[in-house]
Design a protein around this motif. Structure first.
Motif, PDB file in Angstrom:
ATOM      1  N   SER A 226       0.839  -1.194   0.000  1.00 16.85           N
ATOM      2  CA  SER A 226       0.000   0.000   0.000  1.00 16.85           C
ATOM      3  C   SER A 226       0.874   1.243   0.000  1.00 16.85           C
ATOM      4  CB  SER A 226      -0.923   0.008   1.233  1.00 16.85           C
ATOM      5  OG  SER A 226      -0.159   0.051   2.424  1.00 16.85           O
ATOM      6  N   ALA A 227       0.378   2.312  -0.600  1.00 17.41           N
ATOM      7  CA  ALA A 227       1.125   3.576  -0.653  1.00 17.41           C
ATOM      8  C   ALA A 227       0.141   4.733  -0.719  1.00 17.41           C
ATOM      9  CB  ALA A 227       2.064   3.597  -1.852  1.00 17.41           C
ATOM     10  N   SER A 228       0.500   5.821  -0.110  1.00 14.64           N
ATOM     11  CA  SER A 228      -0.338   7.014  -0.168  1.00 14.64           C
ATOM     12  C   SER A 228       0.554   8.249  -0.168  1.00 14.64           C
ATOM     13  CB  SER A 228      -1.306   7.072   1.025  1.00 14.64           C
ATOM     14  OG  SER A 228      -0.590   7.177   2.244  1.00 14.64           O
ATOM     15  N   ALA A 229       0.085   9.322  -0.793  1.00 19.50           N
ATOM     16  CA  ALA A 229       0.807  10.601  -0.840  1.00 19.50           C
ATOM     17  C   ALA A 229      -0.186  11.706  -0.516  1.00 19.50           C
ATOM     18  CB  ALA A 229       1.446  10.807  -2.200  1.00 19.50           C
ATOM     19  N   LEU A 230      -0.048  12.312   0.650  1.00 21.23           N
ATOM     20  CA  LEU A 230      -0.964  13.349   1.118  1.00 21.23           C
ATOM     21  C   LEU A 230      -0.230  14.691   1.173  1.00 21.23           C
ATOM     22  CD1 LEU A 230      -2.563  11.349   4.080  1.00 21.23           C
ATOM     23  CD2 LEU A 230      -3.393  11.544   1.720  1.00 21.23           C
ATOM     24  N   ARG A 231      -0.917  15.718   0.726  1.00 21.23           N
ATOM     25  CA  ARG A 231      -0.290  17.027   0.754  1.00 21.23           C
ATOM     26  C   ARG A 231      -1.332  18.090   1.087  1.00 21.23           C
ATOM     27  NH1 ARG A 231       1.842  18.493  -5.106  1.00 21.23           N
ATOM     28  NH2 ARG A 231       2.171  20.458  -3.964  1.00 21.23           N
ATOM     29  N   ASP A 232      -0.837  19.190   1.659  1.00 19.12           N
ATOM     30  CA  ASP A 232      -1.710  20.306   2.017  1.00 19.12           C
ATOM     31  C   ASP A 232      -1.038  21.615   1.585  1.00 19.12           C
ATOM     32  OD1 ASP A 232      -3.642  21.916   3.024  1.00 19.12           O
ATOM     33  OD2 ASP A 232      -3.096  21.634   5.130  1.00 19.12           O
ATOM     34  N   GLY A 233      -0.922  21.759   0.285  1.00 18.26           N
ATOM     35  CA  GLY A 233      -0.303  22.948  -0.284  1.00 18.26           C
ATOM     36  C   GLY A 233       1.195  22.932  -0.236  1.00 18.26           C
ATOM     37  N   GLY A 234       1.791  21.970   0.440  1.00 22.74           N
ATOM     38  CA  GLY A 234       3.236  21.914   0.560  1.00 22.74           C
ATOM     39  C   GLY A 234       3.751  20.569   0.101  1.00 22.74           C
ATOM     40  N   PRO A 235       4.884  20.175   0.620  1.00 27.73           N
ATOM     41  CA  PRO A 235       5.424  18.850   0.263  1.00 27.73           C
ATOM     42  C   PRO A 235       4.468  17.724   0.685  1.00 27.73           C
ATOM     43  CG  PRO A 235       7.102  20.198   1.308  1.00 27.73           C
ATOM     44  CD  PRO A 235       5.812  20.935   1.478  1.00 27.73           C
ATOM     45  N   SER A 236       4.518  16.626  -0.066  1.00 16.99           N
ATOM     46  CA  SER A 236       3.621  15.487   0.188  1.00 16.99           C
ATOM     47  C   SER A 236       4.106  14.676   1.375  1.00 16.99           C
ATOM     48  CB  SER A 236       3.548  14.581  -1.043  1.00 16.99           C
ATOM     49  OG  SER A 236       3.042  15.276  -2.146  1.00 16.99           O
ATOM     50  N   LYS A 237       3.143  14.106   2.056  1.00 15.39           N
ATOM     51  CA  LYS A 237       3.422  13.153   3.128  1.00 15.39           C
ATOM     52  C   LYS A 237       3.220  11.757   2.542  1.00 15.39           C
ATOM     53  CE  LYS A 237       1.836  11.702   7.687  1.00 15.39           C
ATOM     54  NZ  LYS A 237       0.864  11.965   8.787  1.00 15.39           N
ATOM     55  N   ILE A 238       4.282  11.041   2.400  1.00  9.17           N
ATOM     56  CA  ILE A 238       4.249   9.740   1.711  1.00  9.17           C
ATOM     57  C   ILE A 238       4.278   8.621   2.741  1.00  9.17           C
ATOM     58  CG2 ILE A 238       5.437   8.224   0.108  1.00  9.17           C
ATOM     59  CD1 ILE A 238       6.544  10.721  -1.251  1.00  9.17           C
ATOM     60  N   THR A 239       3.333   7.696   2.569  1.00 12.19           N
ATOM     61  CA  THR A 239       3.256   6.527   3.455  1.00 12.19           C
ATOM     62  C   THR A 239       3.255   5.261   2.607  1.00 12.19           C
ATOM     63  OG1 THR A 239       1.977   7.781   5.065  1.00 12.19           O
ATOM     64  CG2 THR A 239       1.946   5.379   5.268  1.00 12.19           C
ATOM     65  N   MET A 240       4.077   4.300   2.928  1.00 20.58           N
ATOM     66  CA  MET A 240       4.141   3.007   2.239  1.00 20.58           C
ATOM     67  C   MET A 240       4.040   1.884   3.257  1.00 20.58           C
ATOM     68  SD  MET A 240       7.080   3.629  -0.645  1.00 20.58           S
ATOM     69  CE  MET A 240       8.276   4.157   0.574  1.00 20.58           C
ATOM     70  N   GLY A 241       3.351   0.794   2.841  1.00 18.26           N
ATOM     71  CA  GLY A 241       3.180  -0.345   3.747  1.00 18.26           C
ATOM     72  C   GLY A 241       3.277  -1.681   3.021  1.00 18.26           C
ATOM     73  N   LEU A 242       3.740  -2.675   3.704  1.00 13.05           N
ATOM     74  CA  LEU A 242       3.835  -4.039   3.177  1.00 13.05           C
ATOM     75  C   LEU A 242       3.255  -4.972   4.224  1.00 13.05           C
ATOM     76  CD1 LEU A 242       4.952  -5.834   0.866  1.00 13.05           C
ATOM     77  CD2 LEU A 242       7.027  -6.106   2.235  1.00 13.05           C
TER      78      LEU A 242
END
Length: 549
Positions: free
Chosen positions: A100-116
């Motif tokens: 799983s992977a996600s990329a969250l951002r709020d006008g700035g750099p993305s917050k990236i989360t990865m899972g196995l």
């Protein structure tokens, strides 16, 4: 690493090993069973072996060998083995890992989360699933072997039906020729004015009926031959390329006890062994369901998160179902019901097998009794009647029609005897099917019984001299089936195959040491004078007895 090594070790299951196991199970229950399996085979080698088997007179065993090489049902059965093998392979593996992977951002750099993650529930149940699949693989081998044993029983039954039909057809041809001879003689008598039109029509109708019966017997022989050809997996063009190894064997010297047959069935019926295995599997499955009823989907993994400021976070993750509303009650109830169904099916099969064994043995005993009645009573009685009628014809005490009628009835008794012997062997085949293996009494089968050509071959025997002086007819030691002045009726093949053996002039109907039905020809004193007298009588009969009119 340990997990990956374990999964690699069970990456495959040998299908060849399963095929060898099937062949071993069949070999324990079918004599000399050797057949094609999933091992690479050269088609030319298979055809060569089939042609070799078909070149010799076909026995039940060689017919089974041909079927095990050519019948397409065998390939279909081994394909089922591949399905069971695939189930074992699938049960040896856990589900694929999830990413799983996600990329969250709020006008700035993305917050990236990865899972196995890995399905932990699959890993916990892996041992039970594999054990259950291996049990199913073993059960599949038993069921496939049971199908092959059934195929062999079908081939053996088809062989006995074809062999019996062939011999009956030859005998019915002889009956037809006897009736035709009687009809021809009646026509000459009628033209000479010695019999009525009604008597002529009766003889002609009898000849027509016998001719129709012979045609029906030939048709049945052809049908049975083609049925055996199909059971062996051969095309229609091959039906004329093989011969049957006839005559049929005599009944076994002894029959097996009922309790012996029941014990053999309980130990050797492969479908019964498979049903027992299924019940064991279902019982084990119920235990697994009860043990793990609160365990739903469990995913164990690791996550890595990268913050917008460049910081990194990582750690394990766990996702599991909370057994709040579903605590496995339905799964337990389903497994319990399946176990109850399996036990009921096992009890039904055990009852069916027991009834089949009892019925099969009773039928074998009944057919054996019928064969013995023909051998020791009806057939010798009919032969004795022909002998007495021959004497009466020789001494002008009765006409040729009586002799011909007696001869036809003798042939009818032979044909019925052949039918009874065939039905006996068919009954034994069905009993072997019910038991699931060869019968112990098969070891006592060695001798042949009825050779049609030997039965129909005339013997040159005349009444002893003392018959001119009021001696008992029963004292006559032999008989002349050919008659004097009566058209001879000799055997002819019912199809393209000549019967095996049959070189002798007499026939031992007992097959296992009992006295022959027909006594050996003896006594020729005064034969020349009586033959000349009978020939003069025959000439007069053929001339219409003009002098007596």
């Amino acid at each position: 690493m340990v997990l990956m090594t374990m999964l690699a070790a069970c990456a495959s299951v040998s299908r060849r090993e399963g095929a060898d196991r099937v062949q071993a199970l069949v070999g324990q229950r079918v004599p000399d069973a050797g057949f094609w399996s999933q091992a690479p085979q050269v088609p030319a080698a298979i055809e060569s072996r089939v042609n070799e088997l078909l070149a010799a007179p076909l026995t039940p065993v060689s017919a089974q060998k041909v079927a095990l090489l050519k019948n397409p049902d065998l390939a279909a059965s081994f394909a089922k083995l591949g399905i069971a093998q695939a189930d074992v392979v699938e049960a040896s593996r856990i589900g694929n890992p999830g990413f799983s992977a996600s990329a969250l951002r709020d006008g700035g750099p993305s917050k990236i989360t990865m899972g196995l993650s890995l399905p932990l529930s699959d890993l916990l149940l892996l041992s039970s699933k594999r054990r259950f699949a291996e049990g199913e693989y073993e059960r599949a081998q038993q069921l496939i072997a049971a199908e092959i044993v059934t195929l062999c029983a079908d081939v053996a039954r088809a062989w006995y039906e074809a062999a019996g039909a062939r011999q009956v057809a030859a005998m019915r041809d002889a009956v037809s020729r006897a009736a035709a001879a009687s009809s021809d003689l009646a026509q000459r008598y009628y033209e000479a004015g010695n019999i009525s039109a009604l008597a002529l029509k009766l003889e002609q109708a009898s000849a027509s009926q016998a001719r129709i019966a012979a045609s029906m017997a030939r048709a049945e022989s052809t049908r049975a031959r083609l049925a055996l050809n199909a059971r062996m997996g051969l095309n229609g063009d091959m039906a004329g390329r093989w011969q049957l190894d006839v005559p049929l064997a005599a009944p076994a010297e002894t029959e097996d006890e009922l309790e012996t047959l029941r014990a053999l069935a309980r130990e050797n019926r492969l479908d019964l062994l498979a049903a027992r295995r299924e019940v064991d599997q279902l019982g084990e499955a119920l235990g697994v369901v009860r043990r793990w009823r609160l365990i739903g989907n469990i995913d164990l993994g690791v996550e890595r998160e990268r913050e917008p400021d460049g910081g990194k976070l990582s750690g394990p993750s766990l996702a599991l179902a909370i057994p709040l509303f579903n605590q496995g009650q339905a799964a337990i109830a389903r497994a319990q019901a399946q176990l109850e169904i399996g036990r009921a099916n096992l009890a039904r099969l055990e009852l069916q097998i027991d009834n089949d064994v009892v019925l099969g043995r009773d039928r074998v005993a009944a057919m054996r009794s019928i064969v013995e009645d023909y051998r020791s009573a009806l057939v010798p009685q009919r032969e004795a009647i022909v002998a007495r009628q021959q004497e009466r014809t020789d001494f002008m005490l009765s006409g040729a029609f009586d002799l011909l009628l007696s001869r036809q009835q003798e042939f009818d008794a032979y044909a019925a005897y052949l039918d009874a012997v065939r039905d006996y062997w068919v009954a034994r085949t069905e009993l072997g099917r019910a038991v699931g293996t060869v019968l112990p009494s098969d070891a006592s089968i060695s001798t042949r019984v009825i050779d049609v050509e030997a039965l129909l071959a005339p013997t040159e025997v005349s009444a002893p001299e003392h018959m001119h002086h009021g001696g008992s007819a029963d004292a006559m030691p032999g008989m002349d089936h050919s008659g004097h002045g009566v058209p001879a009726m000799e055997a002819g093949p019912a199809d393209d195959q000549a019967p095996a053996g049959g070189e002798g002039r007499t026939m031992d109907h007992s097959g296992h040491g009992s006295p022959p039905i027909g006594p050996a020809p003896t006594g020729t004193h005064g034969a020349k004078e009586r033959h000349e007298k009978a020939q003069d009588t025959s000439d007069a009969m053929h001339d219409g007895y003009e002098g007596s009119k």
